[in-house]
Structures are given as structure tokens and as C-alpha cells.
Design a protein around this motif. Sequence first.
Motif, PDB file in Angstrom:
ATOM      1  N   GLY A  21       0.808  -1.213   0.000  1.00  7.08           N
ATOM      2  CA  GLY A  21       0.000   0.000   0.000  1.00  7.08           C
ATOM      3  C   GLY A  21       0.838   1.258   0.000  1.00  7.08           C
ATOM      4  O   GLY A  21       0.533   2.224   0.711  1.00  7.08           O
ATOM      5  N   ALA A  22       1.896   1.291  -0.826  1.00  6.33           N
ATOM      6  CA  ALA A  22       2.778   2.459  -0.851  1.00  6.33           C
ATOM      7  C   ALA A  22       2.050   3.674  -1.410  1.00  6.33           C
ATOM      8  O   ALA A  22       1.280   3.575  -2.367  1.00  6.33           O
ATOM      9  N   ASP A  23       2.317   4.832  -0.799  1.00  4.14           N
ATOM     10  CA  ASP A  23       1.751   6.092  -1.272  1.00  4.14           C
ATOM     11  C   ASP A  23       2.779   7.191  -1.016  1.00  4.14           C
ATOM     12  O   ASP A  23       3.742   7.006  -0.261  1.00  4.14           O
ATOM     13  N   THR A  24       2.585   8.340  -1.672  1.00  2.00           N
ATOM     14  CA  THR A  24       3.530   9.439  -1.501  1.00  2.00           C
ATOM     15  C   THR A  24       3.406  10.029  -0.098  1.00  2.00           C
ATOM     16  O   THR A  24       2.367   9.955   0.551  1.00  2.00           O
ATOM     17  N   PHE A  25       4.487  10.634   0.357  1.00  2.00           N
ATOM     18  CA  PHE A  25       4.582  11.222   1.694  1.00  2.00           C
ATOM     19  C   PHE A  25       4.036  12.658   1.648  1.00  2.00           C
ATOM     20  O   PHE A  25       4.301  13.392   0.682  1.00  2.00           O
ATOM     21  N   PRO A  26       3.290  13.086   2.641  1.00  2.00           N
ATOM     22  CA  PRO A  26       2.786  14.465   2.637  1.00  2.00           C
ATOM     23  C   PRO A  26       3.925  15.480   2.527  1.00  2.00           C
ATOM     24  O   PRO A  26       4.862  15.470   3.319  1.00  2.00           O
ATOM     25  N   GLY A  27       3.856  16.329   1.506  1.00  2.00           N
ATOM     26  CA  GLY A  27       4.881  17.349   1.316  1.00  2.00           C
ATOM     27  C   GLY A  27       6.094  16.900   0.535  1.00  2.00           C
ATOM     28  O   GLY A  27       7.007  17.701   0.290  1.00  2.00           O
ATOM     29  N   PHE A  28       6.120  15.619   0.131  1.00  2.00           N
ATOM     30  CA  PHE A  28       7.270  15.113  -0.632  1.00  2.00           C
ATOM     31  C   PHE A  28       6.766  14.004  -1.546  1.00  2.00           C
ATOM     32  O   PHE A  28       6.589  12.870  -1.109  1.00  2.00           O
ATOM     33  N   ASP A  29       6.551  14.336  -2.808  1.00  2.00           N
ATOM     34  CA  ASP A  29       6.111  13.361  -3.794  1.00  2.00           C
ATOM     35  C   ASP A  29       7.340  12.801  -4.498  1.00  2.00           C
ATOM     36  O   ASP A  29       7.925  13.442  -5.372  1.00  2.00           O
ATOM     37  N   GLY A  30       7.754  11.611  -4.100  1.00  2.00           N
ATOM     38  CA  GLY A  30       8.974  11.013  -4.635  1.00  2.00           C
ATOM     39  C   GLY A  30       8.923  10.710  -6.119  1.00  2.00           C
ATOM     40  O   GLY A  30       9.963  10.445  -6.723  1.00  2.00           O
ATOM     41  N   LEU A  31       7.738  10.731  -6.729  1.00  2.00           N
ATOM     42  CA  LEU A  31       7.640  10.530  -8.170  1.00  2.00           C
ATOM     43  C   LEU A  31       7.935  11.799  -8.941  1.00  2.00           C
ATOM     44  O   LEU A  31       8.196  11.746 -10.149  1.00  2.00           O
ATOM     45  N   GLU A  32       7.877  12.959  -8.271  1.00  2.00           N
ATOM     46  CA  GLU A  32       8.096  14.235  -8.946  1.00  2.00           C
ATOM     47  C   GLU A  32       9.182  15.083  -8.299  1.00  2.00           C
ATOM     48  O   GLU A  32       9.689  16.011  -8.924  1.00  2.00           O
ATOM     49  N   GLN A  33       9.526  14.787  -7.043  1.00  3.77           N
ATOM     50  CA  GLN A  33      10.456  15.633  -6.304  1.00  3.77           C
ATOM     51  C   GLN A  33      11.650  14.819  -5.825  1.00  3.77           C
ATOM     52  O   GLN A  33      11.607  13.586  -5.764  1.00  3.77           O
ATOM     53  N   SER A  34      12.726  15.522  -5.474  1.00  2.00           N
ATOM     54  CA  SER A  34      13.949  14.859  -5.033  1.00  2.00           C
ATOM     55  C   SER A  34      14.452  15.502  -3.745  1.00  2.00           C
ATOM     56  O   SER A  34      13.949  16.525  -3.298  1.00  2.00           O
ATOM     57  N   ALA A  35      15.499  14.882  -3.184  1.00  2.00           N
ATOM     58  CA  ALA A  35      16.113  15.417  -1.973  1.00  2.00           C
ATOM     59  C   ALA A  35      17.084  16.549  -2.257  1.00  2.00           C
ATOM     60  O   ALA A  35      17.615  17.151  -1.319  1.00  2.00           O
TER      61      ALA A  35
END
Length: 833
Positions: A273-287
Amino acid sequence: MASKKVALLSSAAILLVAGGVTSAQAQESDQVLDEIVVTGTASQKSQIESAVAVTQVSGDVIENFQPISEADLYRLLPGIQTAGTAGPGGNANIAVRGLPVATGGAPFVQIQEDGLPTVLFGDIQFGNNDYWTNFDSTTRAVEALRGGTAGTFASQAPGAVINYISRTGEEEGGMVRLRTGLGFDEKQIDFRLGGDLSDTVRYHVGGYFRDGEGPLESGFDVIESIQIKGNVTKDFSDGSGFFRANVKFADTQEPNYTGAPYTFSSGGNNPGGADTFPGFDGLEQSAYSALNQTMLVLEPSGFERVELNGISTKQLAIGFELDKDLNETFSVNNKFRWQDMEGAFANAFFGVARTDGLVGSTLSINGNPYATVAEVRYASGPNAGQVFNDTYYDNNAIFRTDVDDIGSIVNDLQLTGNFDTGAGYLTAVAGFFYMDQKIAADWKVNRGNREISGDNAAPLDLFDAAGNQLTQAGISGYNNNWGSCCSRDYDLSYANSAPYFALDLDNDRFNIDGSVRFDTVDATGNTVGAGQEFFVDPSGANVGTDVADYVPGMGYITALLPNGGQEALDYSVDYTSWTVGGLFKVNSDTSVFARASRGNRFNSDRQTFAGNFNGDGSLTEAGETTAVDEVNQYELGIKHRGSIGDGSYSIEATLLDGDFSQNTFEIDGSGTRCPGGAGTCVLSNDFKSRGFELYGTLNVGKLSLVGTGTYTDAEVKGSTAPEFTPAERIPDFQYALAANYDVNDWVWGGVSLNGQTKIVNGGRTWDGVNTFSGYVRVSPFENITFGLDAYNLFDDIAFREGASIADESGTPIVGTGGSVLGRTFRASVTYDF
């Protein structure tokens, strides 16, 4: 379980009839088994007549597969197992045939350009072989040789050789392509040009320019790259061979993606049930962050500000190849290359931790506590100075490794004789390989804290109860994130010399071959490790090594420098690799082969800083045990082509069985691979693997397909483990399938599937993943083509190496992982001439 088996068998059945990708490839893939093998064989035979598992994939097929990195490209090659999620900069884990990657890089795989390695060892620390080779328009094809003669015609490659084969001007003309990201900042210009300069001289030149932020939001331009390759060939007028001079220049800066936070609806041994983290969308954003674009590092001479700009390389390579028939019986081939190379790995690793575990924690020097964290504040950005109250923060290492010299000189000389014995043609090869590989680097591993945000994350400062700042611009320690292991400075040289010999007897119905290689590696150089931990003040001065030296409010933090214990390397290691095989030609369209081999790879810089050397530079008993890893492999394969109605197909299938050992140094950022959760350790494991690999083509009318698959049952037994367990990060079945359809002469397109079944990582099982991509090409005018490429069409979260769970105490569960890129579109226009 039954449904998964059905899916696996269905995928295998599909792959047995899979094939090519564009309109040009529809004709090309009919002849795929007729391609001449140029990598790791005694005589130049077609693929269907070669008793080795080898696959050649054209540059056109690769481009339409849309790889976002070299590792992503390798998922199109049977037998090669890699996640391909680390980004275009490289630093991927590249396994082969169930030979896993214990610590990083490609320990059993050598990457070559035109038959010579770019770097001698595939797993050089922060200098992995996928840093230095980049697919571009000058690449005619990529050839992958697995097992067998890979270990006898190349050094340090018992698993596979991946050879990039350049265009050399046989075709007159070229192309220019402009490509841009849609919805993100990335621009690229590709070009190539080749043809005849005279009746006996031809040339080819090409490359690319690329810059921008990249497909994941970074806050600044992480990409700034240029690569140009060229060659000039003089064909001898009597038809006896050629002389070719070649040159390559590359100055690249590309992102390396180290993961992102995700939430999970379930945890335990099978998270889902993986989902993006609030405030950090790993599919569009990076560290990456504009607020962490640079950082201070501590050198012996004081502070220095450096960039955190991913993986950068500088490379100048000059070489030549001479191929000459001496007479009707003997010929000589000599390849030479000189390379001046350097680079850097500069990035923040990504991790997730609870903030309530940070507040109340103690800071220590040399194991003795000197301060307690009472409050966390933003160090910069729009919230600078405000108290940080988020539940989670990013606490992993911030790394800057400068690879000051990874240059080399390499030469491979072969003398070949061809003899008619009456029972068949005998080819005999005597060769000598030499490569001098430099590895000079220094590590700077800072300890730091950052907020978790995909929009320019800010560093975090720590304070005690009296309001005294305990950090410097988010840095809480210089060169000591993992303790004393990783403040390093070393300058090493490895000279690998290897005579090798091969015999190949070929007649109308069968061929039998055998080859042997005698490697000697001479290692010299020195290393310097960390000294005693000390306090450094804001000016960079050492103000003491004891708790009593700490003065609150003066900005002191702990630090290490590479001024401690030293190692001298002055030793030599010898080992032998061999292979024997045979092929039976059932008919002109079918052949079967069998092969046994024993290959080896030398453990180079990963043997340092682990107690493996005596004071005189010789190996200790432990060093002798771990210096060389041995790989035993057995193969049984079939190659077949045929017709289906008006169409044609080809199949390559190989059954595999092998066992091997691996000894290497591990930096265990996840805390799951080193015993007791230690940050670093030496891993010594035995492995065994069995399975099969497939590659197939199908062309029917306007439809063409290409497919590949690798199934392995890979198991590992640790030095203290009582039994074998599934090897980590190796999928049971990895597969790719691409389809193309030509609507008419000016419109064509295709879709591709890239997937795998479950894997084990961190003691947890992660479900299989699939991603789909597609492309459309429209050519309304002669020589002009407009293109649209879509990567990950359904915007799926896909952890190809699994993920890690950071916190199971709440709902949802929080963890980290490296997914494939989210849905990404690129547009292009190409002019062919």
C-alpha cells in the motif's frame, strides 16, 4: 501464490515469441542471430554459431526503450539484473545471473567501450563503472556476453561483459535532434555525422549536450553535461584490415537519486500500500535543494565550500585499434587506450527518523557525551530561526567524495591463427592484456539534519536547553557520520597483466572451444584513515579532543580528519580462469550449446581499511582469503529462428547453474546488512544460483516485438549463517517487453513493459512491480521526425530494489525507497541527413 506462478509462466511464454522495436528494426531483427559477435570470442562468428550466451541490441532499439540511465538500459539485456532507479548519474547496483551486489556497483560485470574497459573494476567505491560510460547516438549497438568466455577474454568480468560498440562511418550522413522535457526543465541536443573522407578513410563523430533541473524537482540545475566521441578509420587498400584512431571527451554532471519518503498501509514482513509522503512526492520531487546546494567540508588545510551536485565526471580518452592480416594464416589485433579521468560523488543520502528521538538525545565526542539536544530550528529558508515541530526529519549522511584520479592505460594484444585441419577450421588465439588502473580519492562524510520536503528542504540546527547552538548550518559533525570508518584519503594503483589462450574448432555441424586466462594483479599505494575525534570551532581550528574542552555557545562541533592510521599496499595476487564449451548446429536455424566455466574477480579498493595488510604491504591471512572471488557457472542454451505465417521470430534461451563467493566492505546506511546493525563491516558470503535467461524477437507485418527475461533462484549463506536464504535485491523474474506498430510510412509508435516479481530486502519481501512507457513518431516531411516519449505512463510507484521501513508505530507506516521516475514526457524533433 498460484496467480503469481501463472503470471510468471505467462510472461515467459510471451517472451519466447518477442522481438524488435521500430520500423527500421522490423527488418533488422529478422537477422538478429546473424549479427557477428565481437565481444569475448576466439573467432568472429554469428550469434547462432557462437557457443556463448551473447545478445546484441541495436542503438535504435535502445533509444525507443527510453532508458533513463545506463542501469535502466541494462534491463533490456538478458541476465543483467539492476533496479535502474539511481538516476542518470549512475551509482547503480548491477547484478548478473543471480550474482548479487553485496555493497554497491557491479562487482562481476565489466563495462567496455569498443572492446576495452572504461575502468578495470566494476565496484570502485564512488567510482562505479556506470559513471564513465553513457549511451548516445554514436553507439551502434550494445553487446552483452554473460558467463563463459567473459571471464577468459576479459579481466574482472566472470559474470558479464557489456560492450558499447561505436559507429565507425560505414553509413554516410547523420542527424541532429533537439529534445526537451515537458513540465520540467531539461534540454538536450544530440548529433552524429559520419562517412567517407576518401576511398580508404572514413570517420564518425557525435555526442550530446544536456542541462537543466532534471525530471525530479531539484531547486537548481543539477544537469550540466557534454560528451563528444569520434573516430577515424583507415582501411588498408589490399583489404587486409584497418587502423582506427578514436577520442572521447566527457564533462558530465548528473543527478543521483538516493530515495524519498513514502507511506505504507501495511508493514511487517510484506509491506504494501505504498503512497507518496505528505509534502514530498517522490515521483516528482527529489532530496536536492537550493538550500543545500553547497556545504562546508573540513580538509586538513581548513574549511572548504563544495557543491552538492550529484555525480560529476571529467574524462579524456585517446586510443587506437590495429587489425591486420599478416598472411593467409595469421592476423593481429591490438587495442590501446589512455584515459585521464576524475570525478566526484556529492549528494545527501536520504533517511527518515522521528524528531522526538532527536530531542533529548546526547551529542558525544570519542564516546563521551558533552551536550543534550533540547530544541530543533530551521537553519535557513523562509522559516529560518523558527522551531521545527514536524514528526519526522531527514538524518542521513551528506557525502562529498572527490575521485581525484581514476585514469588508466590499457592495451589488449591478440595474435590469431586459422588452420584447416580437415576435420574443421581451428582458430588459435594468444593474447596479452595489460591495464594500470589508478584510484585516488578522499572522503568527506558530514553528519547533518534536514527537514523532509520535496520543495527545497532546509537544513536544521540543534540547540541545548540554554539556547546554545550545537551545529553549524545544519551540520552536526564533519567527516564522522559513520564514526571513524569513513574519513579517508588514499592513492592506489592496480596493474593487471593477463596472458590468455583460446582454441576453437569449427565445422559444418559443431564447434568446440576452450580458453584459459592467467591474471596477475600488482597492488601498490597507501591509505590514511581517521585520527582521533576532536572539536572544531567555526574558524576550522582544532580546540581539543576531550569533553572538558567543550565550551557551550562557542559553536564547537565534532570532527575527524584522515590523519590517523596508515596502510601500505605492496602485494601481488595470481589466479586462473577457464572455460570449455561446445555447440551443435541442428540446422541453419537452430543450435544448442553447453558450457562450464570458472571465473574470478579481484577485490580492489574495497579491501582497504579492513585489516587486510601487514606493515610491509603484503596481505594478511584474512587479506589472502578475501582478495579474489571465484565464480563457477554451468550453462545449457538453445538459439532458434523461424517463421510464423508471413512473419519471423528468433529465440535465445539459456539454463543456468552456478555458485560463487563474495568478500567486500559494506557501508550499511540501512542498518540491515551488517551484523548487529553496525554502520560498516566486511561481508563474506557464499552464494548459489540457478535459473534461465531469454531474449526473443517477433516481426509480423507492421507489428514488431522485443522481449527479454531473467529468472534466478539466488540464495546466500553468510559467514555465520547456518543455511542458505534468498539473496537480497535479486528478483525471481525480471522482464521487459516492447512492441512497435507502423501505422504508415510517416506515423509509428510503441509501448513497453518493464517489470519484475518479488524481491527480499532488509529481511522483508516486497511485491513485484510493473511500469509501462510509450512513444509516438510522426514524420510529415522528408528527413524530419517529431517525437513524443512517455515514461511510466500510469505514474506507478515501483520499488525495484525494495524499500525500508523507518517507523511502524503509527498509521500510516513511514519508510523510504527509491522508486522509478513518475510519469515523464519528453518532446523531440530530429533532422536526418
